[in-house]
Motif scaffolding. Structure first.
Motif: not given
Length: 142
Positions: A37-38, A53, A57, A65-66, A68-70, A72-73, A76
């Motif tokens: 996914e990343q 975003q 998407s 939403t999903s 957004g989580k990717v 975020d990772k 980081r």
């Protein structure tokens, strides 16, 4: 003649192939601490960054939403940055960092090699027909 699910069920065949593809990709990406996914996000931004975003998407057919989580990772891991969108203060644009661009370039070549292996022994014309058919199946189900 009976119905053989392995031969005719489009859903089964697509799922089986998708699972096999994801397993191979996961193994290949593991040393880089990247998930399929990343990788999907990195490869899209490698081709065109500076998108929102929402645009991302839509391009990779995932909900915001999903994604957004990717994101975020990846943020980081210092592979992407989010910058304010000058035309819409409620949104931000996504860019690869130098580290992200270098990793994406490396990974794209690895994934292309995997796809080349997956399509060994298949004529280019057959790949073209497959792409046409799979895209029509998708449009029919949308």
């Amino acid at each position: 003649m009976g119905f053989d699910i392995d031969q005719r069920s489009i859903g089964f065949l697509l799922t089986r192939t998708s699972i096999a593809n994801k397993k191979v990709l996961s193994r290949a990406l593991l040393p880089y601490d990247i998930t399929p996914e990343q990788y999907g996000v990195l490869s899209r931004l490698f081709r065109k960054d500076g998108i929102s975003q929402k645009q991302l998407s839509e391009l990779i057919v995932r909900d915001q939403t999903s994604i957004g989580k990717v994101l975020d990772k990846l943020e980081r891991k210092a592979l992407i940055v989010r910058q304010d969108d000058p035309t819409d203060r409620r949104a931000f644009l996504l860019y690869l960092t130098t580290k992200g661009r270098e990793l994406a370039e490396l990974l794209v070549s690895h994934v292309e090699a995997i796809h080349a292996k997956a399509s060994e022994g298949i004529a280019e014309e057959d790949i073209d027909v497959f792409v046409k058919v799979i895209n029509q199946l998708y449009r029919n189900l949308k």
